[in-house]
Design an enzyme around this catalytic site. Structure first.
Site, PDB file in Angstrom:
ATOM      1  N   ALA A 998     -24.259   4.405 -21.922  1.00  0.00           N
ATOM      2  CA  ALA A 998     -24.991   5.550 -22.467  1.00  0.00           C
ATOM      3  C   ALA A 998     -26.211   5.729 -21.573  1.00  0.00           C
ATOM      4  O   ALA A 998     -27.220   5.056 -21.726  1.00  0.00           O
ATOM      5  CB  ALA A 998     -25.401   5.307 -23.910  1.00  0.00           C
ATOM      6  N   THR A 999     -26.089   6.605 -20.589  1.00  0.00           N
ATOM      7  CA  THR A 999     -27.138   6.723 -19.574  1.00  0.00           C
ATOM      8  C   THR A 999     -28.442   7.238 -20.148  1.00  0.00           C
ATOM      9  O   THR A 999     -29.514   6.954 -19.603  1.00  0.00           O
ATOM     10  CB  THR A 999     -26.671   7.660 -18.435  1.00  0.00           C
ATOM     11  OG1 THR A 999     -26.255   8.909 -19.017  1.00  0.00           O
ATOM     12  CG2 THR A 999     -25.510   7.058 -17.681  1.00  0.00           C
ATOM     13  N   CYS A1000     -28.358   8.006 -21.251  1.00  0.00           N
ATOM     14  CA  CYS A1000     -29.600   8.501 -21.833  1.00  0.00           C
ATOM     15  C   CYS A1000     -30.437   7.363 -22.412  1.00  0.00           C
ATOM     16  O   CYS A1000     -31.648   7.469 -22.542  1.00  0.00           O
ATOM     17  CB  CYS A1000     -29.307   9.528 -22.919  1.00  0.00           C
ATOM     18  SG  CYS A1000     -28.258   8.908 -24.245  1.00  0.00           S
ATOM     19  N   MET A1001     -29.755   6.246 -22.766  1.00  0.00           N
ATOM     20  CA  MET A1001     -30.458   5.082 -23.316  1.00  0.00           C
ATOM     21  C   MET A1001     -30.503   3.924 -22.325  1.00  0.00           C
ATOM     22  O   MET A1001     -30.994   2.848 -22.665  1.00  0.00           O
ATOM     23  CB  MET A1001     -29.749   4.612 -24.593  1.00  0.00           C
ATOM     24  CG  MET A1001     -29.689   5.668 -25.689  1.00  0.00           C
ATOM     25  SD  MET A1001     -31.338   6.150 -26.248  1.00  0.00           S
ATOM     26  CE  MET A1001     -31.865   4.621 -26.998  1.00  0.00           C
TER      27      MET A1001
END
Length: 1032
Positions: A998-1001
């Site tokens: 999860a690149t956003c996290m």
């Protein structure tokens, strides 16, 4: 008795406690004092009236006696002196005694008699050949008192006659003496004869004329009607007035002259040399004054007045002709001739430098200099208006031209060589500094410092840098002072600076701009290999001196100035305080030179980068630098090299974070739908529709794959990172034609981009916006820019030494030309360049008429720099300008001014050495059952450490959306990298799954693989699948 109602009958009571007798006593004493003063005033009035009456009666008696003597004179010698013979001039004759007694310069008849007397005096003098015997007879020694008195009175009467009748006699003064025979000419010629230097009474006569303020009379005569201002061409023949001045000047300037010193207010320098354009009317007088002894005498006289802070100049004849400016112009022209004589002395050069410094300091900013600086300046129009308003009343253009033309390269060469002629520039740190050397250096530095602030620098810098010993002499002086930790005071001759000024200020104010100019011309071979003009070891010491001086001026003992570089009214107001102005000037030029030396050090390191860092940068300074509009913040903007790069990068990151917070929003205003196979076109169309304000806010992206299906995943920031990497990779690809590569595979704008894309300038604006957005969001992108293009982001100019990064072959050819020992004209080169873009050739002139201007030995340096400018600046000016406009929509200029080009590349792309696995591990969180001691985690870090650099960057992009780590380390990754256990148990079903992210996290979902081999296989497959966000 009853009350009558009248309050005046009430008894008076003194509440002050004083008795009536005491009050009456004080009143009596006051009355007595006033009466005594009245009687004293009356006695003074009576005494004054007696003196006035006595004086009046005396004058009346003298006037009556003059009338009587004039009548007797006319009876004896005729109405017009027709009965005068040679015996009348003898010591036994009463002729001169009577004439000088009744002579009135305002009486026309007396003027006629005086003219006849002067005519006969010259006639009898020529006939006898001995004017002494004409006045003294056979024995001058026994009658010298009478003769001396008559001669000096006669000479003064002649000068008075010319002065009192100047309105009628003005025109003939400038007529040639052999073409105009009048009373004026005869009278002036008689003065010349009477004060001839071969006569025994010359000192008495000249001394008397000086006591009678002859220069004041002659000045008023010359300036009558201000006609001298209208005369712009010198007379073909010498005027008699010029001969009078020449005789007096030459006599007083001789060593054996015993004339008493005249009051400086009435001296030749104050009264005559302050007449504008004096030498145009009196060229012979200029020749007389330019002789060494005479120049030295009068310049030393002015220098003494300046050292005593005495203002001796007369009132200005007009606001555009101030006396000090006229004096300066006349002195400069005279001394220019004097310096060409081989016997000129060092003392005279020092005196002249002190005088010229004082007068130049008083000048307003010259208009031609302001125009030249305006052409090369980046200031706003409003700032320029403020500057012009502070300059005061401008000089007359012809007077300004006289001063500028006088301080030409030849003059500077003569002056500096004379001052430094006896000073060795060989290094000897143990040799002490004598007063002669210190005086010469102080005089030269004071003069040049003021000159730099008055005149256009381009006229004088090259001659100072390459035709004089200025740089080696000043460097040797500064080096010895620095090594001995003792700077002698050298401001004694600089009357406008206090004596306790730091000894390093003036040398640095002059050395820095001249050496900086040399560095713009010197090539890489000369600097690094031949070590010219200074050795690399000396340059290391210079860096230390400049760094310490700059830190002292900016932080330890700062000047009270909010802005350190702009020429606003605040800067010009400092000229009222010369010491603060000098400190301000040194802070600018030393900062500029240190910045330039840092550029050289980045091309090829000759000293540690830490040598540029100030020793006093601490936590207190950094905390202050975070706050705008204080001194630490200003230092960070204008002298950023004093602060380590990591500290500046942290401040930059905090500035970006604050800007993102100001423009942040809970709701995303813009969402981009981007097709992966049309990423450039879709991005160009959609981003260009977003306003500048919204560009600073959050933007979300959804990708559409090649099948037209929107990829899985919600953009919490990771997809946008991936988008930025992909768009920059596509747009900056050289195959697209907007950018080209250097031989080192560094990118710069394609000069021929317009031949490929009709909207190429709009695309450059778009790419500038893309790069600005990446930096604004803290996303590192792999775009290696050429250094000379990064200079454009800082709005800097590129020079010859930047050319090797673009075209090393062209650079070698230009350096060959620079050192060519033959006749360059034989090479048949012209000021033209040929552009060859995609098979289309075109010629461009490097200067107007370049096709017909051949390159010669005299202009080859100009040709070399024009070619460099064409390739590095001119060809890509439009592309760079539009790119910069887009870039500055998001990144303020102040933010990146803190960084040099090499550091700016690090801000864009990060380090090229990959990322530090240990740093990532120490800044990682764990969840879902994992911890830092778990066997799966140990296996994971071991596998990641053995990945190739390429696979490590792919892994980083897989988990964060960006293939490069944070510039300052993973401690600054937001949020911190986290590894979460995927799957509830170790069954084959869960273990066989691929890791996801999860690149956003910045989150890696890692199944608990059983072996190292299995983990490596699954990780490599996932990071190389190129499945977009379908694995998320």
């Amino acid at each position: 008795m009853f009350f009558s109602g009248d309050p005046s009958t009430r008894k008076r009571v003194d509440l002050g406690g004083r008795s009536t007798k005491e009050r009456d006593r004080q009143k009596l004493l006051e009355q007595t004092r006033l009466e005594r003063n009245r009687r004293l005033s009356l006695r003074q009035q009576i005494s004054a009236s007696v003196i006035i009456q006595k004086c009046f009666r005396g004058r009346m008696t003298v006037a009556a006696e003059r009338i009587k003597v004039r009548e007797n004179f006319v009876t004896a010698y005729g109405d017009f002196g027709q009965n005068i013979d040679r015996h009348c001039f003898g010591p036994d004759s009463d002729f001169l005694l009577q004439l000088l007694f009744f002579f009135n310069p305002k009486n026309a008849a007396d003027i006629s008699i005086l003219g006849q007397t002067c005519r006969l005096l010259q006639k009898f003098g020529r006939e006898s050949g001995d004017i002494v015997s004409l006045f003294a007879g056979v024995d001058y020694s026994s009658k010298h008192t009478t003769v001396d008195y008559r001669v000096k009175k006669l000479a003064y009467a002649c000068v008075q006659a010319v002065y009192e009748n100047r309105n009628q006699l003005m025109d003939p003064l400038y007529m040639a003496s052999d073409k105009f025979s009048s009373s004026t000419f005869l009278i002036l010629e008689a003065v010349i004869m009477l004060i001839d230097s071969s006569l025994p009474w010359t000192c008495k006569a000249v001394g008397y004329l000086l006591q009678k303020k002859i220069y004041v009379l002659l000045r008023e005569t010359l300036l009558t009607g201000k006609k001298i201002l209208k005369l712009q061409t010198s007379s073909r023949y010498l005027s008699s007035m010029e001969q009078v001045l020449a005789h007096i000047v030459s006599h007083v300037g001789k060593k054996w002259c015993t004339c008493t010193n005249v009051d400086p207010h009435f001296s030749f320098s104050s009264q005559i040399l302050t007449i504008p354009f004096l030498w145009k009317h009196f060229p012979y007088l200029k020749e007389v004054l330019s002789k060494r002894d005479f120049s030295q005498h009068y310049i030393h006289h002015i220098a003494l007045c300046i050292q005593n802070h005495t203002s001796v100049l007369p009132n200005d004849i007009a606001s555009e002709f101030p006396g000090y400016a006229c004096l300066l112009g006349n002195i400069l022209e005279t001394v220019g001739i004097t310096f060409s004589h081989p016997d000129s002395s060092l003392d005279m050069a020092i005196d002249f430098a002190a005088v010229a410094t004082y007068l130049l300091e008083a000048l307003p900013r010259l208009q031609s200099s302001s125009e030249a600086n305006r052409d090369n300046s980046t200031l706003d129009e409003d700032e320029m208006i403020v500057e012009d308003e502070t300059n005061g009343k401008p000089l007359n253009k012809d007077l300004e031209k006289q001063i500028i033309n006088a301080i030409d390269p030849r003059f500077l060469l003569q002056l500096i060589n004379m001052l430094f002629g006896g000073i060795s520039h060989a290094t000897d740190s143990y040799k002490g500094l004598d007063s002669k050397e210190t005086g010469a250096i102080g005089a030269a530095c004071a003069f040049l410092h003021v000159t730099f602030n008055i005149l256009p620098l381009e006229r004088i810098m090259t001659i100072l840098a390459y035709r004089t010993e200025l740089v080696p002499v000043l460097w040797n002086f500064m080096k010895r002072c620095h090594e001995n930790q003792k700077w002698p005071p050298i401001t004694g001759l600089s009357a406008y600076l206090p004596g306790d000024s730091p000894g390093w200020l003036l040398p640095l104010a002059v050395f820095c701009p001249v050496y900086k100019h040399m560095l713009m011309i010197v090539d890489n071979e000369e600097f690094y290999e031949q070590e010219k003009p200074l050795s690399l070891t000396d340059i290391k010491s210079l860096v230390v001196i400049l760094r310490q001086a700059l830190w002292q001026l900016l932080w330890v003992n700062p000047i009270a100035l909010p802005n350190l570089t702009k020429s606003t009214s605040d800067v010009f107001s400092l000229k009222k305080n010369p010491l603060e102005f000098l400190q301000h000037r040194v802070s600018i030029v030393s900062s500029e030179l240190l910045s330039q030396l840092q550029d050289w050090n980045n091309r090829k390191q000759f000293t540690s980068p830490s040598d540029f860092h100030a020793d006093g940068v601490n936590e207190h300074f950094m905390s202050q630098a975070m706050i705008e509009n204080n001194r630490a913040y200003e230092i960070l903007k204008h002298a950023p090299f004093l602060v380590p790069f990591t500290s500046r990068a942290k401040i930059f990151a905090s500035q970006l974070a604050a800007a993102r917070h100001r423009h942040g929003s809970l709701f995303t205003r813009h969402r981009l739908r981007i097709r992966r196979d049309h990423i450039l076109e879709d991005s160009f169309n959609q981003l260009n529709s977003i306003s500048e304000e919204d560009l600073r806010g959050p933007i979300r992206v959804s990708f559409v794959n090649e099948f037209g299906v929107e990829e899985a995943g919600i953009d919490g920031g990771g997809i946008f990172k991936d988008f930025m990497e992909n768009i920059t990779r596509a747009a900056f690809d050289v195959q697209y034609g907007l950018f080209k590569e250097t031989t080192d595979h560094l990118l710069y704008p394609n000069p021929g981009s317009g031949l490929i894309h009709e909207q190429h300038l709009q695309f450059f604006h778009f790419l500038g916006t893309v790069l600005g957005k990446a930096m604004f969001e803290g996303i590192l992108v792999d775009i290696p820019f050429a250094t000379f293009f990064l200079s454009k982001l800082k709005q800097k100019f590129n020079y010859l030494n930047d050319l090797p990064s673009l075209d090393p072959e062209l650079y070698r050819h230009l350096i060959f030309l620079k050192h060519y020992e033959g006749d360059v004209a034989d090479l048949e080169l012209y000021f033209v360049v040929v552009n060859n873009e995609y098979g289309e050739q075109s010629e461009e002139e490097l200067l107007p008429g370049g096709k017909n201007t051949r390159v010669t030995n005299e202009n080859v340096i100009t040709f070399i720099h024009l070619v460099s400018n064409h390739r590095l600046n001119f060809q890509i000016r439009q592309q760079s300008s539009h790119f910069l406009r887009g870039f500055q929509q998001l990144i303020q200029k102040d933010w990146i001014d803190m960084f040099i080009e090499h550091e700016l590349q690090l801000l864009i792309s990060g380090t090229v050495d990959g990322f530090d696995i240990d740093d990532l591990r120490s800044n990682t969180n764990y969840t879902g059952g994992y911890n830092h001691d778990h066997y799966v985690i140990d296996t994971f870090w071991e596998v990641l450490k053995h990945f190739s650099r390429e696979n490590q960057m792919k892994f980083l992009k897989f988990v964060t959306g960006c293939s490069r780590g944070p510039l300052l380390g993973f401690k600054f990754l937001e949020p911190l990298f986290c590894i979460q256990r995927a799957g509830g148990d170790t069954s084959d079903e869960f273990i066989d799954r691929l890791p996801t992210s999860a690149t956003c996290m910045n989150l890696l979902k890692l199944p608990p693989y059983r072996s190292k081999e299995q983990m490596e296989k699954k990780l490599l497959y996932a990071i190389n699948a190129e499945a977009g966000f379908d694995l998320s």
